[in-house]
Motif scaffolding. Structure first.
Motif: not given
Length: 487
Positions: A438, A460, A464, A469, A472
């Protein structure tokens, strides 16, 4: 006729005219989508059939009918609100495009199976995959152009010029894809009235809202006073009903839960449920699978680059190519993290000497555990750090299972003291550290405040999802290409 009635009629007229504009722009966007779709089919079919695609475009031979495909895609995109011009972030639009396109693909294959009609699976699957990529890019620029030409903007007024107001204005400023256009702020602190936050003026107090609404074309109001009590929020919302198209408020749970939330109506009572995805064993397997696949692909793609970098490092000073360093991993257990060596061979001894001589350097190092202008960095090392290529050997750590592609920032044992005790550190490192995370995706080394880094890592873990993911990773790629915050 009262002013309230006149205002109500004016608002209804504005909503009607905006609806017509949205419909017109949505029709243009839908037409663009269809053109992109069949352009994608054309490209893929050319690779397979050497151009025979055009002969079969309006038939059910080899490829789906243009009428059938268009109908399925348009309905699927409508169902996923891709023509509503919602104030989405780009990542939300991407997710909806993927969902709608996958659903359309399944329907086309199902139709083929039921009707026993042969379609080229190669053209359909790869054509839709290419469409998804192209459509994301075109939609991004479509919104940007509309915003730039002032054809479509969502004028928003923010109530609350405190920390939360500043945060939300920062987010809006960074994401013009949402089409938000901040008109200004309202705040009950008289000392703030007339001042600016992020170049946006504080127009007055909350009691001035009717005057502000009459002077400006406001579409939405965002209430950014998370500490306000329920009665205050209720009064503001009740007063605004019928005067703006949409009202949003930010609850006192900002930063705690976002992605893994579900709002439910429990017989008239609104409930917000939150689940920590990484506690689910299935999600753990999913994340590990994603890590292995991404790690292997990353190594294979960058292997030629690894060889070139290794040769350049060796040629510069004859030292080792890789640098192994003890870092804190899952459950606070240490592991050897790999990086390309970017410093002189005797870097540790040189650092010790530097810190003993220079108090300012000592303060900087113990604050961030790195130096912005570190004299120990080699010539090739400066390039590797600026481009983040020094991190690539960590794909080996991912495959070994020490790290994830995305996770909290891996730290040295000394940095655990910055986490306000081992209890907080245990919460952060309840998962594997990542190559990126993050804080790297949101500014990399420019995020200097340890509190912010810890908050981003905890965010994060709490929120999640596999999609988070992917977001990011994409944001990290953008940050690397911008060369933002790396040293």
């Amino acid at each position: 006729m009262t002013n309230e009635t006149i205002n109500s009629k004016n608002i209804e007229k504005k909503i009607f005219l905006r609806g017509i504009k949205k419909t017109f722009l949505a029709i243009i966007l839908a037409s663009i989508d269809i053109l992109i779709l069949f352009f994608s089919f054309l490209i893929v079919s050319y690779l397979k059939y050497d151009g025979n695609f055009l002969k079969n475009l309006f038939s059910l031979k080899d490829i789906p009918s243009i009428y059938l495909t268009s109908t399925i895609f348009i309905l699927s995109f409508l169902f996923n609100k891709l023509y509503s011009f919602k104030t989405y972030l780009f990542w939300d639009e991407m997710r909806n495009i993927v969902k709608a396109s996958f659903f359309s693909l399944v329907l086309l294959l199902l139709f083929s199976f039921i009707n026993k009609t042969y379609y080229s699976r190669f053209v359909v699957i790869y054509g839709i995959t290419l469409f998804v990529i192209l459509d994301m890019v075109i939609r991004y620029f479509y919104r940007k152009v509309l915003y730039k030409l002032n054809i479509f903007k969502t004028n928003v007024l923010i109530i609350g010029a405190g920390e939360m107001g500043k945060i939300i204005s920062d987010k809006i400023k960074a994401h013009t894809f949402t089409t938000y256009n901040i008109i200004g702020f309202l705040d009950d602190d008289e000392t703030k009235v007339g001042k600016k936050i992020n170049d946006y003026k504080i127009l007055g107090k909350t009691e001035d809202i009717d005057k502000i609404l009459s002077q400006n074309d406001i579409d939405e109001v965002i209430i950014a006073i998370p500490t306000a009590n329920r009665q205050t929020i209720s009064q503001i919302i009740s007063h605004l009903e019928g005067k703006v198209r949409r009202i949003k408020f930010i609850p006192d749970m900002y930063g705690l839960i976002t992605f893994s939330t579900d709002i439910q109506d429990f017989d008239g009572v609104m409930t917000i449920s939150a689940s920590q995805g990484l506690l689910n064993p299935v999600n753990k397997v999913l994340k590990r699978t994603f890590d292995i696949i991404f790690g292997i692909v990353g190594l294979l793609i960058f292997l030629p680059l690894f060889l070139i970098i290794g040769w350049k490092i060796k040629r510069e000073d004859g030292g080792s190519i890789l640098f192994k360093h003890n870092r804190v991993g899952k459950d606070l257990k240490e592991f050897k993290m790999y990086k390309f060596r970017t410093m002189v061979p005797n870097a540790e001894q040189k650092l010790k000497e530097m810190l003993e001589k220079d108090e300012k350097l000592r303060e900087e190092f113990y604050k961030n555990f790195k130096l912005k202008d570190d004299p120990r960095i080699t010539k090739i090392g400066k390039f590797l750090r600026k481009t983040s290529l020094d991190e690539f050997p960590q794909f080996l750590n991912v495959i070994k299972g020490d790290m994830s592609i995305v996770g909290p920032r891996p730290v040295v044992r000394k940095e655990i003291e910055m986490y306000y005790g081992e209890e907080v550190a245990k919460r952060v490192f309840a998962v594997k550290p990542g190559i990126t995370g993050m804080w790297q995706a949101n500014g990399r080394s420019d995020v200097e405040d340890y509190d912010e880094r810890i908050a981003l890592d905890l965010y994060y873990i709490r929120n999640w999802s596999l999609w988070l993911d992917i977001i990011i990773i994409l944001k990290t790629i953008k940050a690397v290409l911008d060369r933002k915050g790396a040293y």
